[in-house]
Scaffold this motif. Structure first.
Motif, short mmCIF file in Angstrom:
data_model
loop_
_atom_site.label_atom_id
_atom_site.label_comp_id
_atom_site.label_asym_id
_atom_site.label_seq_id
_atom_site.Cartn_x
_atom_site.Cartn_y
_atom_site.Cartn_z
N LEU A 286 0.80 -1.21 0.00
CA LEU A 286 0.00 0.00 0.00
C LEU A 286 0.84 1.27 0.00
N ARG A 287 2.14 1.15 0.25
CA ARG A 287 3.01 2.33 0.12
C ARG A 287 3.93 2.21 -1.09
N GLY A 288 3.99 1.01 -1.69
CA GLY A 288 4.88 0.79 -2.82
C GLY A 288 4.20 0.86 -4.17
N GLY A 289 2.87 1.05 -4.17
CA GLY A 289 2.14 1.17 -5.43
C GLY A 289 1.72 -0.13 -6.05
N PHE A 290 1.71 -1.21 -5.26
CA PHE A 290 1.37 -2.53 -5.80
C PHE A 290 -0.08 -2.89 -5.48
N ARG A 291 -0.62 -3.83 -6.25
CA ARG A 291 -1.99 -4.32 -6.04
C ARG A 291 -1.90 -5.67 -5.35
N LEU A 292 -2.41 -5.74 -4.13
CA LEU A 292 -2.25 -6.93 -3.29
C LEU A 292 -3.50 -7.81 -3.34
N THR A 293 -3.30 -9.11 -3.62
CA THR A 293 -4.37 -10.10 -3.54
C THR A 293 -4.04 -11.07 -2.42
N LEU A 294 -4.99 -11.30 -1.54
CA LEU A 294 -4.82 -12.18 -0.38
C LEU A 294 -5.48 -13.52 -0.66
N LEU A 295 -4.79 -14.60 -0.32
CA LEU A 295 -5.31 -15.94 -0.58
C LEU A 295 -5.66 -16.65 0.72
N ASN A 296 -6.80 -17.29 0.71
CA ASN A 296 -7.22 -18.15 1.80
C ASN A 296 -6.23 -19.31 1.93
N TRP A 297 -5.62 -19.46 3.11
CA TRP A 297 -4.58 -20.48 3.23
C TRP A 297 -5.13 -21.89 3.40
N HIS A 298 -6.47 -22.05 3.31
CA HIS A 298 -7.07 -23.39 3.27
C HIS A 298 -7.16 -23.94 1.84
N LEU A 299 -6.87 -23.12 0.84
CA LEU A 299 -7.08 -23.52 -0.55
C LEU A 299 -6.12 -24.62 -0.98
N THR A 300 -6.53 -25.38 -1.99
CA THR A 300 -5.68 -26.43 -2.56
C THR A 300 -4.71 -25.80 -3.57
N ALA A 301 -3.76 -26.60 -4.01
CA ALA A 301 -2.77 -26.11 -4.97
C ALA A 301 -3.43 -25.64 -6.26
N ASP A 302 -4.44 -26.36 -6.73
CA ASP A 302 -5.12 -25.95 -7.96
C ASP A 302 -5.82 -24.62 -7.79
N GLU A 303 -6.48 -24.43 -6.64
CA GLU A 303 -7.19 -23.18 -6.38
C GLU A 303 -6.22 -22.01 -6.25
N VAL A 304 -5.09 -22.25 -5.59
CA VAL A 304 -4.07 -21.22 -5.45
C VAL A 304 -3.50 -20.84 -6.81
N GLY A 305 -3.19 -21.86 -7.60
CA GLY A 305 -2.64 -21.61 -8.92
C GLY A 305 -3.56 -20.77 -9.78
#
Length: 527
Positions: free
Chosen positions: A91-110
């Protein structure tokens, strides 16, 4: 915890949204009160000075890897200090952050890391299995792992802590406002990123103005929920850090531990969901009476309906400090104070300032006061949201300048909203959104399943739970053993929280003439 810093009621960055301003506000507090606690957790603490320095280091690391303003960063991390560092850095570096649910499977994360177009992926070591979902992602130029990594195949991941040490922690000469893009489930397709105007007022920021109740150096917030969810992120991290207020992070929620932390730290603010209220009230009376909760001044809840008797019992216990909101990642916004709720039990309140709520029928015409229909909100002045790379899904949520979250309700004569049910197919269990068609798709891979409709059914504690109604293929016979097998099969393909808790069998599922399963018909059997 008091200090000599003046109690400033306004953010030093009044033209920025809370999320956009928080990264720079941390730097502001770090200069004024560097030793004030910012993060307290089981996995380490950070003062505002330390949090600020680490965020600066990470911005420099991301830029050194080639990221530029507007590039995306994906984070998969539990509630720990590094989460706040990455959040502040983006938020200070100008980037767009997406947060991932850490319960997700590898396919969902990918899928999400690819869909959000991330160029950097930061993951906690205990999510190592799910991190394999980004192994073939050629867009990523930086992969960092947080925490102990004895069982983590480092290549091509680098150690997060060591990477920071390559850089200075001094404040940036050229901070740039960043943003977040959270993912939410819908009624069709995969989860979609929700892009909102970074200047928009956060939907969870109620009319009562949570931040306005903070006292710098005196208030302390307890974060009870996972920070990858919009509501805890906003109420339990963004707003406190914006106002120079420290946060106690819970790694996993526990009813008695919550009471113990409130007493130990003299917690003043927290966010909860209906499931937590159920579990707190289920504690033996002697346990509830063991802890002093009198320090609480603001407990806000939302995400799922709370039965009237449950909320009334919580107000009797905690006092008139329980506030409620109705909103989502997309926007919206009603809120209700405890005093208002006691006058209007069961309501989620009137619209927040600058918002309006209307109830429409199936032809998008306003209904009469007290008549139920689909709940719509007016588009905020700052502009509408959009689903990332999904214009058709965006369009389906709007009726002119109005948009809906897919809920059913009515307005009373005073303009207070009462929710009566959901018109969408989304299941909300314990405040978590669950997309049923994704579960259907997983179960249909099993040889025994000819057809399936997953629906939300009543659950006293969680509001709803997932039930799979299965039409068996020829040659298979329904049994409790097969039901258990189907649940375990689903758990092998999806995160456990998405999977059914029970299975019923049906000789033939109802479908429309167009072939679409009539999920509402199935669901209504259980309500």
């Amino acid at each position: 915890m008091a200090d000599t810093t003046a109690n400033m009621t306004n953010t030093p960055f009044p033209n920025a949204s809370a999320a956009a301003a928080v990264g720079m506000s941390i730097a502001f507090t770090a200069r004024k009160a560097p030793n004030r606690p910012a993060i307290l957790s089981e996995r380490g603490d950070r003062s505002f000075g330390e949090l600020n320095a680490h965020a600066n280091m990470l911005v420099r690391e991301l830029r050194a890897a080639g990221l530029r303003t507007g590039d995306a960063v994906a984070l998969m991390c539990s509630n720990r200090p590094e989460f706040a560092e990455v959040f502040a850095a983006c938020l200070r570096g100008g980037f767009r952050l997406t947060l991932l649910n850490w319960h997700l499977t590898a396919d969902e994360v990918g899928y999400i890391v690819d869909d959000c177009e991330a160029r950097a992926f930061i993951v906690e070591a205990r999510c190592a299995a799910a991190a394999q979902g980004v192994a073939d992602n050629g867009r990523l130029v930086l992969r960092l792992v947080v925490g102990a990594a004895e069982n983590f195949d480092r290549d091509p991941f680098e150690d997060y802590a060591r990477s920071l040490l390559r850089h200075s922690g001094s404040d940036l000469d050229d901070p740039v406002r960043g943003s977040t893009m959270l993912y939410t489930s819908g009624t069709t397709g995969r989860p979609k990123g929700v892009r909102r105007n970074p200047m928009a007022r956060p939907p969870q920021q109620s009319a009562t103005d949570i931040a306005g109740t903070f006292e710098r150096g005196e208030s302390l917030v307890l974060c009870t929920g996972p920070l990858y969810h919009a509501a805890p992120l906003q109420t339990n991290l963004t707003l406190p850090l914006l106002r120079g207020v420290g946060v106690v992070l819970m790694d996993q929620w526990d009813a008695e531990q919550t009471l113990a932390l409130i007493e130990r730290h003299r917690i003043t603010h927290t966010h909860m969901v209906a499931t937590m209220f159920h579990r707190l009230l289920a504690l033996p009376e002697e346990v509830r009476n063991r802890y002093d909760v009198s320090s609480l001044v603001f407990v806000i809840h939302g995400a799922a309906p709370t039965p009237v008797h449950v909320k009334r019992a919580m107000i009797d216990w905690f006092g008139p400090v329980i506030y409620e909101y109705y909103a989502a990642t997309e926007g919206g916004g009603t809120s209700i104070t405890p005093e208002q709720w006691l006058q209007k039990p069961g309501s989620v309140g009137p619209p927040n300032p600058g918002r309006a709520v209307v109830v429409l029928d199936d032809e998008h015409k306003p209904v009469r006061t007290g008549t139920a229909g689909t709940v719509y909100f007016t588009t905020p002045d700052e502009g509408a949201f959009e689903y990332f790379k999904s214009p058709e899904k965006t369009a389906a949520s709007f009726a002119g300048d109005l948009f809906t979250l897919g809920d059913h309700g009515y307005l009373d004569e005073d303009g207070y909203l009462f929710l009566t049910g959901r018109t969408s197919e989304l299941i909300i269990a314990g405040g978590v959104n669950i997309y049923p068609a994704e579960i259907d798709a997983a179960l249909l891979m099993h040889a025994a399943v000819a057809d399936v409709a997953c629906v939300g059914v009543p659950n006293e504690e969680r509001g709803e739970e997932v039930k799979a109604v299965v039409q068996l293929a020829d040659g298979f016979v329904e049994s409790a053993q097969l039901a258990d097998e189907l649940i375990q099969f689903c758990q092998a393909h999806l995160a456990k929280f998405k999977c059914p808790r029970s299975v019923d069998f049906d000789r033939r599922l109802p479908r429309s003439d167009a072939g679409k399963v009539l999920r509402k018909v199935v669901r209504d059997r259980y309500w």
